[in-house]
Design a protein around this motif. Structure first.
Motif, short mmCIF file in Angstrom:
data_model
loop_
_atom_site.label_atom_id
_atom_site.label_comp_id
_atom_site.label_asym_id
_atom_site.label_seq_id
_atom_site.Cartn_x
_atom_site.Cartn_y
_atom_site.Cartn_z
N VAL A 153 -2.60 -4.80 0.96
CA VAL A 153 -2.55 -5.22 -0.44
C VAL A 153 -1.58 -6.40 -0.55
O VAL A 153 -0.92 -6.79 0.42
N GLN A 154 -1.48 -6.98 -1.73
CA GLN A 154 -0.49 -8.02 -1.97
C GLN A 154 0.89 -7.47 -1.65
O GLN A 154 1.21 -6.32 -1.96
N LYS A 155 1.73 -8.29 -1.00
CA LYS A 155 3.04 -7.81 -0.53
C LYS A 155 3.87 -7.23 -1.67
O LYS A 155 4.55 -6.20 -1.51
N GLU A 156 3.82 -7.84 -2.83
CA GLU A 156 4.56 -7.34 -3.98
C GLU A 156 4.09 -5.94 -4.37
O GLU A 156 4.90 -5.07 -4.73
N VAL A 157 2.79 -5.72 -4.31
CA VAL A 157 2.23 -4.40 -4.62
C VAL A 157 2.62 -3.39 -3.54
O VAL A 157 2.95 -2.24 -3.84
N ALA A 158 2.59 -3.82 -2.28
CA ALA A 158 2.99 -2.94 -1.19
C ALA A 158 4.43 -2.46 -1.39
O ALA A 158 4.74 -1.28 -1.20
N ASP A 159 5.30 -3.38 -1.78
CA ASP A 159 6.70 -3.01 -2.01
C ASP A 159 6.82 -1.97 -3.12
O ASP A 159 7.64 -1.04 -3.04
N ARG A 160 6.02 -2.11 -4.16
CA ARG A 160 6.07 -1.15 -5.27
C ARG A 160 5.55 0.21 -4.85
O ARG A 160 6.09 1.25 -5.24
N LEU A 161 4.49 0.22 -4.06
CA LEU A 161 3.89 1.49 -3.66
C LEU A 161 4.83 2.33 -2.81
O LEU A 161 4.80 3.57 -2.89
N VAL A 162 5.66 1.69 -2.01
CA VAL A 162 6.51 2.46 -1.09
C VAL A 162 7.95 2.59 -1.59
O VAL A 162 8.78 3.21 -0.93
N ALA A 163 8.24 2.03 -2.76
CA ALA A 163 9.61 2.06 -3.28
C ALA A 163 10.04 3.48 -3.63
O ALA A 163 9.23 4.32 -4.02
N GLY A 164 11.35 3.73 -3.51
CA GLY A 164 11.91 5.02 -3.87
C GLY A 164 12.76 4.92 -5.12
O GLY A 164 13.05 3.82 -5.62
N PRO A 165 13.18 6.05 -5.67
CA PRO A 165 14.02 6.05 -6.88
C PRO A 165 15.26 5.18 -6.70
O PRO A 165 15.88 5.17 -5.64
N GLY A 187 4.34 -3.28 7.60
CA GLY A 187 4.38 -4.66 8.07
C GLY A 187 3.81 -5.66 7.08
O GLY A 187 3.16 -5.31 6.11
N ARG A 188 4.09 -6.92 7.36
CA ARG A 188 3.64 -8.04 6.53
C ARG A 188 2.47 -8.74 7.22
O ARG A 188 2.38 -8.79 8.45
N VAL A 189 1.58 -9.31 6.41
CA VAL A 189 0.44 -10.06 6.92
C VAL A 189 0.47 -11.45 6.30
O VAL A 189 0.46 -11.57 5.07
N PRO A 190 0.52 -12.51 7.11
CA PRO A 190 0.62 -13.87 6.56
C PRO A 190 -0.69 -14.33 5.92
O PRO A 190 -1.77 -13.82 6.24
N PRO A 191 -0.61 -15.32 5.03
CA PRO A 191 -1.82 -15.78 4.32
C PRO A 191 -2.86 -16.44 5.22
O PRO A 191 -4.05 -16.41 4.90
N ASN A 192 -2.41 -17.03 6.34
CA ASN A 192 -3.35 -17.86 7.11
C ASN A 192 -4.39 -17.08 7.91
O ASN A 192 -5.20 -17.68 8.61
N VAL A 193 -4.39 -15.75 7.82
CA VAL A 193 -5.42 -14.98 8.50
C VAL A 193 -6.62 -14.72 7.59
O VAL A 193 -7.57 -14.05 7.99
N ALA A 206 1.07 2.40 4.84
CA ALA A 206 0.54 3.59 5.50
C ALA A 206 0.94 4.81 4.70
O ALA A 206 2.03 4.87 4.13
N PHE A 207 0.06 5.79 4.64
CA PHE A 207 0.41 7.01 3.91
C PHE A 207 -0.19 8.23 4.60
O PHE A 207 -1.21 8.16 5.29
N SER A 208 0.48 9.37 4.39
CA SER A 208 0.01 10.66 4.87
C SER A 208 -0.09 11.59 3.67
O SER A 208 0.91 11.79 2.95
N CYS A 209 -1.25 12.15 3.45
CA CYS A 209 -1.46 13.00 2.27
C CYS A 209 -0.72 14.33 2.42
O CYS A 209 -0.47 14.81 3.53
N ARG A 210 -0.37 14.90 1.28
CA ARG A 210 0.35 16.17 1.25
C ARG A 210 -0.07 16.93 0.00
O ARG A 210 -0.73 16.39 -0.89
N GLN A 211 0.36 18.18 -0.09
CA GLN A 211 0.15 18.94 -1.31
C GLN A 211 1.01 18.36 -2.42
O GLN A 211 2.11 17.87 -2.17
N PRO A 212 0.54 18.38 -3.67
CA PRO A 212 1.38 17.90 -4.78
C PRO A 212 2.70 18.67 -4.83
O PRO A 212 2.78 19.81 -4.37
N PRO A 213 3.75 18.05 -5.38
CA PRO A 213 5.06 18.70 -5.45
C PRO A 213 5.02 20.04 -6.17
O PRO A 213 5.80 20.94 -5.85
N ARG A 214 4.13 20.17 -7.16
CA ARG A 214 3.97 21.44 -7.87
C ARG A 214 2.50 21.68 -8.12
O ARG A 214 1.77 20.77 -8.51
N VAL A 215 2.08 22.90 -7.91
CA VAL A 215 0.67 23.23 -8.13
C VAL A 215 0.46 23.94 -9.47
O VAL A 215 -0.68 24.22 -9.85
#
Length: 289
Positions: A153-165, A187-193, A206-215
């Motif tokens: 995804v766009q690098k700015e979006v990637a940073d948001r997706l993985v950000a913590g509190p 990792g980062r991917v340059p524009p020229n590819v 990258a992500f690994s799925c899990r059970q929700p924090p509360r069911v």
């Protein structure tokens, strides 16, 4: 991993199909085989995996996925690209071509029934910048068989997706992805590819799925709290959640019951704390659609 598309093959194929990348569909085609190899390696696929690719475009990443996954579902909204992909794969992938199913569909509207044969276990995709977050969240919501994934995804979006509190870019995408999975930057991917060359860097998530924090709390209720908390980031949760709870006093009561300081702000809370607030919600509170 052979038969990958380089810059010359991408341009020739696009010209033959009369395809010009459009901003409307967020089309930026990967034309660097080494980048495809890097994505596939980072995805950690095994022959037991069924890969789901969104926006395969001209087939660069598809050709990289087929030799390592047991099956590949490719979801493509562009009718020309969807129609041409099987022929491209047949020409370049040999015997692996039989493990591809192409779906002419909008990834924001597909469901488990459409992708049931066989059900996907891994999301691996170069996602269109303009719909990346909604697509990831929708697929995680409707495909319970997903176990892991790697998206570009766009690098700015990637940073948001993985950000913590506590991070400056921590927000709604961060919390909602955390409901479904543990995520990390890969990792980062340059524009020229890409063709055409975007004016921003891309990032791998990258992500690994899990059970929700509360069911015991519906996802919609938790996401309603998240949406309200970040709609007015500078306000305390007591004020930001007033509309959701039916007044600031009712919001403060729910926060206190959840063990959260009413004077805190949304960017300091974990997904578990948002779930606790939703579980303490007074009757009549709003839910997310």
């Amino acid at each position: 991993m052979t038969g990958l598309l380089g810059p010359a093959e991408i341009r020739e194929l696009a010209a033959r199909l009369g395809v010009a990348p459009t901003k409307k569909l967020g089309q930026n085609f990967v034309h660097d085989p080494n980048t495809v190899r890097r994505i596939v390696t980072a995805a950690g696929l095994t022959p037991d995996d069924v890969a789901l690719e969104v926006g395969p475009g001209l087939g660069s990443l598809t050709l990289g996925l087929l030799p390592v996954a047991g099956h590949v579902h490719a979801v493509e909204i562009d009718p020309v690209l969807a129609g041409a992909l099987p022929e491209t794969v047949a020409r370049h992938a040999g015997a692996d071509a039989g493990r591809l199913t192409v779906h002419r569909a909008d990834a924001l509207r597909v469901d488990a029934a459409e992708l049931a044969d066989p059900p996907p276990t891994a999301l691996v995709a170069n996602l269109p910048y303009n719909v990346a977050v909604p697509v990831v969240l929708h697929l995680l919501a409707v495909l319970p068989t997903l176990r892991h994934g790697l998206v570009m995804v766009q690098k700015e979006v990637a940073d948001r997706l993985v950000a913590g509190p506590g991070s400056k870019v921590y927000g709604i995408p961060s919390v909602k992805l955390a409901w479904y999975a543990q995520a990390r930057g890969a990792g980062r991917v340059p524009p020229n590819v890409f063709w055409p060359v975007p004016n921003v860097d891309s990032g791998l998530v990258a992500f690994s799925c899990r059970q929700p924090p509360r069911v015991d709390v519906p996802r919609e209720q938790v996401f309603a709290v998240v949406d309200a908390a970040f709609a007015q980031r500078r306000k305390t949760l007591r004020a930001a959640l007033a509309g959701w709870a039916g007044g600031p006093d009712r919001a403060a009561a729910a926060l206190t019951a959840a063990g959260v300081d009413p004077g805190a702000r949304g960017e300091s809370l974990t997904v578990e704390q948002f779930a606790a607030i939703a579980a303490s919600a007074p009757t009549g509170t709003r839910t997310a659609k």
